[in-house]
Structure formats: structure tokens, C-alpha cells
Design an enzyme around this catalytic site. Structure first.
Site, PDB file in Angstrom:
ATOM      1  N   CYS A  81      -5.172   5.374  -4.699  1.00 41.34           N
ATOM      2  CA  CYS A  81      -4.466   4.111  -4.468  1.00 41.34           C
ATOM      3  C   CYS A  81      -3.010   4.347  -4.827  1.00 41.34           C
ATOM      4  O   CYS A  81      -2.690   4.619  -5.992  1.00 41.34           O
ATOM      5  CB  CYS A  81      -5.076   2.999  -5.317  1.00 41.34           C
ATOM      6  SG  CYS A  81      -4.136   1.450  -5.272  1.00 41.34           S
ATOM      7  N   CYS A 100       0.858  -1.179   0.000  1.00 41.25           N
ATOM      8  CA  CYS A 100       0.000   0.000   0.000  1.00 41.25           C
ATOM      9  C   CYS A 100       0.895   1.230   0.000  1.00 41.25           C
ATOM     10  O   CYS A 100       1.541   1.534   1.003  1.00 41.25           O
ATOM     11  CB  CYS A 100      -0.923  -0.011   1.218  1.00 41.25           C
ATOM     12  SG  CYS A 100      -1.959   1.456   1.352  1.00 41.25           S
TER      13      CYS A 100
END
Length: 323
Positions: free
Chosen positions: A230, A78
């Protein structure tokens, strides 16, 4: 009392928990449960997942990050979360250049000077970059790698690029803004349910080219759905931008990547034997919630958020760079 830090990168919100600060350790099952509990609460601020900070047994790393999505699944990586973890570790250990252990690689972190009043700016390495079907994985698609290919099963007018960074991503550059809405939602939903092509699901990113070294990216994220941003998706899309449109990318300069939650910058390194991306963006600490450690799993967590004031500073910064 235990602190749950409420943080975001480009409005991709997380709770951050340093398990080294706990008296009793939590296993992955318990952390998965906690991530779902936090995300599904009716009283807590919205979150896309839980960032778990732990010590590292790798000599070159000052800490470890593990990410649990809002549905309790584990993310391979992430980028927005790593920026927030990077800032947390930088302040904890008073360092600005270091490595963090993630699930598949030890990654470099650099903390820059604030980009604006109250807006921290952190750069993180996104790597490795892989294209093979086994690394994503994908199946029932007749490609050794998918780079700017037509895939009729996915769209009758778009081309696709797919790579793992190490999260799996499927990327398309669109001209029509309408493709950023229902078509992206439908494809993302389809490929993140049982399907014949990406058996483990995939993050789907649609991007619009805004100019030289400038794109807008929207992502349907595996395990989450539509997100404000993202990090690995913006990084993978930047790499696809440089590979598919080299005339529009100067790899010696940052790429401005806009998203529904703001803006980041990327620098792509496209050498075939050493592809990686530096992702640079905010790591905003909105505030923290305090809870008794025993209540993390057993009792509802109260919304006693102590705000830092950084969110107002971030929104003021976004106002200055809106397209």
C-alpha cells in the site's frame, strides 16, 4: 478497441483505463461497477482496483487520477497507483516532471532512470499529512492526535500512530512476526466493518524495524483487505518511523521500505508546517487487454492479455534485493 493496461507498483495490481481515449464517457457509478467487474472476474488477472486517468482542468496538471477499489469504493489516494498513472502520463506526453490532479491535492511526479533492466522507477509526492480526528476521522478515542499511543481497545501490547495522507492510516511497530498475521487481520477487519472508532474505516499498517532507515510494512487496506503493498501506507509508516524513532532515521537519506510485493524507498519531510513524503518505486506495465468499448459494462471481458515482459524483469530485480 479499448485498452485496459494491467499494471502494478510493488505487486499492488490494477487495471488502468484512460477515459479520454473512450468515445463515450463513463460516470462514477459505471466506473465503480467496472472496478468490481474486473476484480471479481474468474478469468482476468487479479486486481486490487481500477485506476482511471482523465484530463485535468487544473492549469499545472497534465492529467487526473481517480482510484476505485476492488469493492467499488473510491480511494482518497493511492501511492502505488499514482506511480503507475505517472508513468502512463509521462509516456503519453513525453514529460518526466509534472503534476497530477488527485481527489484532494495536485501532486508532483518525477520519473527516474530505470533502477534495473526493464524496471521503471517513479517518485510521487504523498500529501497532505494530517493528524486531527476530523481529518481521519476517528471518534470515541480520547486523543487530539494519536502519536505512539497505547489504545487498549485495539491491543494489549502495541502502540499506535494515526494520520491521513490523505487516506486514513493506523500504524503500529511490532517486534513479533506473529503480529503481522492474525492480529493485523483481526484489527483491520474489525475497523473496516461498522465500529465505534473509525466510522469510515481505516487502513491498518503493522511494521517491523529492520535497522537504520529500514523497515518492513504489511497493510490491511480499507476496501481491499491484505495487499502486497500500500503506497500511502508505506509513506505514512515512514513518517511515523521518523517521528517515533528519530534516532533510527536520517531524514536526509531514503528509507528502504520492504513489503510482501518487493521494496520501495521513501524520503520524509518532517517540518511540522509542511509534512510530506516522496514515495519512489516501480511502475510495472505487465501488459494490456483489449476490449470493445461497449463490452466494458455489458459483456464479460476476455483475458486476451498481451504481456510486455516487464514482470519477469521486476521479479529478477526483487531477487536481488530480498532480505
Amino acid at each position: 478497441m479499448t485498452k485496459l493496461h494491467y499494471v502494478h507498483g510493488s505487486e499492488n495490481h490494477f487495471f488502468l483505463l484512460d477515459v479520454d481515449e473512450l468515445k463515450d464517457s463513463l460516470d462514477d457509478y459505471q466506473l465503480s461497477y467496472l472496478a468490481k467487474k474486473l476484480a471479481q472476474s474468474d478469468v482476468l488477472p487479479y486486481s486490487d482496483g481500477l485506476l482511471v486517468v482523465n484530463h485535468s482542468d487544473h492549469d499545472e496538471c497534465i492529467g487526473q487520477m481517480k482510484v476505485f477499489n476492488s469493492d467499488g469504493s473510491v480511494a482518497s489516494m493511492c501511492g502505488n497507483g499514482l506511480r503507475c498513472v505517472g508513468r502512463y502520463l509521462a509516456e503519453k506526453f513525453d514529460q518526466t516532471d509534472f503534476k497530477v490532479q488527485t481527489m484532494q491535492a495536485d501532486l508532483n511526479v518525477h520519473v527516474f532512470d530505470d533502477i534495473a533492466k526493464g524496471v521503471s522507477w517513479v517518485g510521487v509526492q504523498i500529501a497532505p499529512v494530517r493528524f486531527s480526528p476530523a481529518d481521519l476521522p476517528y471518534t470515541n478515542l480520547d486523543f487530539d492526535q494519536i502519536i505512539n499511543e497505547e489504545i487498549p481497545e485495539f491491543s494489549d501490547h502495541l502502540k499506535f500512530t494515526s494520520m491521513a495522507v490523505p487516506n486514513p492510516h493506523l500504524i503500529s511497530f511490532v517486534e513479533d512476526d506473529a503480529d503481522l498475521e492474525e492480529p493485523l487481520f483481526n484489527l483491520g477487519t474489525y475497523l473496516n466493518q461498522p465500529n465505534d472508532y473509525y466510522p469510515d474505516g481505516v487502513n491498518v499498517n503493522f511494521a517491523k524495524i529492520l535497522g537504520k532507515n529500514k523497515i518492513f510494512v504489511r497493510t490491511f487496506e480499507r476496501g481491499v483487505g491484505f495487499t502486497n503493498a500500500c503506497g500511502t501506507g508505506m509513506s505514512a509508516t515512514s513518517m511515523a518511523f521518523a517521528m517515533n524513532y528519530p534516532e533510527l532515521v536520517d531524514v536526509n537519506e531514503p528509507i528502504d521500505v520492504f513489503n510482501p510485493g518487493g521494496k520501495v524507498q521513501t524520503k520524509v519531510h518532517t517540518e511540522p508546517d509542511n509534512r510530506w513524503i516522496q514515495l519512489m518505486g516501480n511502475a510495472t506495465f505487465v501488459g494490456y487487454i483489449e476490449s470493445d468499448e461497449v463490452d466494458l459494462l455489458s459483456e464479460p471481458i476476455q483475458n486476451n492479455l498481451v504481456e510486455s515482459g516487464e514482470e519477469a524483469d521486476y521479479l529478477a530485480f526483487i531477487d536481488t534485493i530480498k532480505q
